[in-house]
Design an enzyme around this catalytic site. Structure first.
Site, short mmCIF file in Angstrom:
data_model
loop_
_atom_site.label_atom_id
_atom_site.label_comp_id
_atom_site.label_asym_id
_atom_site.label_seq_id
_atom_site.Cartn_x
_atom_site.Cartn_y
_atom_site.Cartn_z
N PHE A 1 -11.28 -5.04 -5.97
CA PHE A 1 -11.27 -5.92 -4.79
C PHE A 1 -10.73 -5.09 -3.62
CE2 PHE A 1 -10.31 -8.28 -8.65
CZ PHE A 1 -11.29 -9.28 -8.67
N ARG B 1 0.85 -1.20 0.00
CA ARG B 1 0.00 0.00 0.00
C ARG B 1 0.88 1.25 0.00
NH1 ARG B 1 -4.24 -3.18 3.12
NH2 ARG B 1 -3.06 -3.05 5.04
N ASP C 1 -6.32 -6.90 -6.43
CA ASP C 1 -5.99 -7.72 -5.26
C ASP C 1 -7.14 -8.68 -4.95
OD1 ASP C 1 -4.74 -8.68 -2.98
OD2 ASP C 1 -5.38 -7.02 -1.71
N ASP D 1 -15.75 -3.32 -4.73
CA ASP D 1 -15.74 -4.59 -4.00
C ASP D 1 -17.15 -5.17 -4.05
OD1 ASP D 1 -13.64 -5.92 -1.75
OD2 ASP D 1 -15.75 -6.52 -1.53
N SER D 2 -17.25 -6.50 -4.10
CA SER D 2 -18.58 -7.11 -4.17
C SER D 2 -19.32 -6.97 -2.84
CB SER D 2 -18.47 -8.58 -4.57
OG SER D 2 -17.57 -9.23 -3.71
N ALA E 1 -15.96 -7.01 -9.77
CA ALA E 1 -14.77 -6.32 -10.29
C ALA E 1 -14.59 -6.55 -11.79
CB ALA E 1 -13.54 -6.79 -9.53
N CYS F 1 -2.86 -14.00 -3.65
CA CYS F 1 -2.62 -14.45 -2.28
C CYS F 1 -2.87 -15.95 -2.17
CB CYS F 1 -3.46 -13.66 -1.28
SG CYS F 1 -5.21 -13.81 -1.55
N1 SAH Z 1 -7.08 -5.02 -1.20
C1 SAH Z 1 -7.79 -5.24 0.03
C2 SAH Z 1 -8.00 -6.70 0.34
C3 SAH Z 1 -8.75 -7.48 -0.73
S1 SAH Z 1 -9.35 -9.03 -0.22
C4 SAH Z 1 -7.05 -4.52 1.17
O1 SAH Z 1 -5.90 -4.06 0.97
O2 SAH Z 1 -7.62 -4.39 2.24
C5 SAH Z 1 -10.36 -9.48 -1.56
C6 SAH Z 1 -11.69 -8.71 -1.67
O3 SAH Z 1 -12.32 -9.09 -2.88
C7 SAH Z 1 -12.70 -8.97 -0.58
O4 SAH Z 1 -13.01 -7.76 0.05
C8 SAH Z 1 -13.94 -9.53 -1.31
O5 SAH Z 1 -15.17 -9.01 -0.79
C9 SAH Z 1 -13.73 -9.02 -2.71
N2 SAH Z 1 -14.31 -9.80 -3.82
C10 SAH Z 1 -14.38 -11.13 -3.99
N3 SAH Z 1 -14.88 -11.44 -5.21
C11 SAH Z 1 -15.13 -10.26 -5.85
C12 SAH Z 1 -15.64 -9.91 -7.13
N4 SAH Z 1 -15.98 -10.85 -8.04
N5 SAH Z 1 -15.74 -8.61 -7.45
C13 SAH Z 1 -15.39 -7.65 -6.55
N6 SAH Z 1 -14.91 -7.93 -5.32
C14 SAH Z 1 -14.78 -9.22 -4.97
#
Ligand code: SAH
Length: 396
Positions: A230, A214, A299, A252-253, A282, A339
């Site tokens: 995400f 970050r 991410d 984010d979803s 996303a 991850c």
């Molecule tokens: N980048 C974030 C962590 C991401 S974790 C940080 O630094 O805090 C992954 C995220 O993806 C989760 O919040 C989850 O809700 C979201 N997610 C999962 N599938 C998704 C999709 N198809 N579209 C959008 N978001 C999604």
């Protein structure tokens, strides 16, 4: 305390343990001796009757998670020593008494010699997440030891293990405070503020492992139109704004996560930051984002949790990265991550290569990313290295 059960390994299956790899797979076990059950500490021997280690027994693919390679009692003194070691490391890397960053991982499972145990520190609140019944049984002991070792730095301890415990384990999954009940959920990371919801949020509440990445986004964000896909609770978005971006969109979803992203943005920048938080898929958002962004963060959650679904996961990453490379403005930068523990660094890079080649655009690697030192990895347990990322620049 039952520490008398034994497992004896098949011939040749002792090699990895002799090199301090802490997992005994069920297929490596030749026979068992004595009676023991899920969560007990048991002794591991090779077929020449040599002691290899002591660890928690858990029915499943990983049958024993080794706690000690020395023959010593696994008692309160043992736990205290391991937790003290973990605290020392966080002191050593400047995280223990740092007002600019008071959120960090205090115990990183195998990387801290404590397989099955995750402990995160949130400005006085410690959140414990256990992954085995053996660790679950020790939770109250851990809370007490931490109270003693952390003193005034510890205000509350929360058990967040309902979803992380093995599915079949017959135990009480209720989450809740073991000590205190701190209403203060504001933390500082690299001088920026975040609200963390450890009771309802994902994992222990915050993706602490992305702290250094970050900070990198902050350094690349000046004057950029940023898309944080995400985005969860807006971690990367807040850093992009701190780095002087022109605008930022968090997608984010999860509706709840996007609401908190908006709150976190307001917490740091009373006004003047152009931020939009959108609860949406996303991939869908990205498909419609034609030429609007010059910095993107990808991410996603782990697309593969097991080796058998790796090929599908690679397709998922490829689709995502290909879309991003297609859509980004010329000269734009993409921070892309995986991850998934089963996705190796090499596979990730190959995936990025294919995704780039499919677009026909020129792409170069500006940097490689990993997990920070409060998420240490035992060199003998490479599975502990799960977070990998590339900084890509797309021209032409
Ligand atoms: N980048 C974030 C962590 C991401 S974790 C940080 O630094 O805090 C992954 C995220 O993806 C989760 O919040 C989850 O809700 C979201 N997610 C999962 N599938 C998704 C999709 N198809 N579209 C959008 N978001 C999604």
């Amino acid at each position: 305390m039952n520490q008398s059960g034994h497992v004896i390994l098949k011939s040749g299956k002792d090699q990895s343990l002799m090199r301090y790899h802490p997992w005994v797979f069920s297929g490596a076990i030749k026979k068992t001796k004595g009676s023991f059950s899920e969560g007990d500490v048991i002794r591991v021997y090779n077929n020449k009757d040599q002691f290899l280690g002591l660890g928690h027994y858990q029915p499943g693919t990983i049958a024993v998670r080794v706690l000690s390679f020395e023959d010593r009692p696994i008692d309160d003194a043992f736990w205290k020593e391991r937790l003290q070691d973990a605290i020392h490391l966080r002191k050593r890397i400047g995280l223990m008494d740092n007002p600019a960053t008071n959120v960090f991982r205090l115990v990183n499972a195998e990387g801290d010699g404590l397989p099955g145990l995750i402990i995160d520190y949130y400005n006085g609140t410690v959140v414990i997440q256990v992954h085995s019944v053996g660790m679950f049984r020790m939770i109250v002991t851990f809370a007490d030891i931490l109270r003693e070792l952390l003193g005034s730095k510890l205000k509350s301890v929360y058990n967040k293990s309902g979803a992380s415990l093995p599915h079949k384990a017959d135990i009480d999954r209720e989450e809740g405070y073991l000590i205190g009940a701190s209403p203060d959920n504001k933390v500082q990371e690299n001088g920026l503020s975040f609200r963390v919801n450890w009771t309802e949020g994902q994992k222990t509440g915050f993706y602490i492992d992305q702290r250094e990445n970050r900070a990198l986004v902050r350094s690349y964000a000046k004057d950029a139109d940023v898309l944080n896909l995400f985005g969860y609770t807006g971690g990367f978005s807040v850093y992009a704004a701190a780095g002087g971006c022109r605008s930022v969109v968090s997608v984010d979803s999860s509706q709840k996560a996007t609401e908190l992203a908006g709150e976190n943005m307001k917490l740091n920048f009373a006004r003047g930051v152009k931020h939009e938080a959108i609860a949406r898929d996303a991939f869908e958002y990205l498909r419609e984002s034609e030429g609007r962004f010059d910095l993107m963060v990808l991410d996603p959650p782990a697309f593969a949790k097991h080796h058998n679904v790796l090929p599908n996961a690679i397709q998922g990453y490829k689709k995502l990265n290909r879309l991003a490379i297609e859509k980004i403005r010329p000269g734009g930068i993409i921070f892309t991550f995986s991850c998934s523990q089963v996705m190796s660094r090499e596979n990730f890079r190959k995936m990025a290569f294919t995704a780039s080649a499919n677009t026909g655009r020129k792409v170069r690697i500006l940097g490689q990313m990993s997990q920070p030192p409060d998420h240490p990895v035992s060199i003998y347990h490479p599975e502990g290295e799960y977070l990998k990322g590339l900084i890509l620049q797309v021209s032409g």
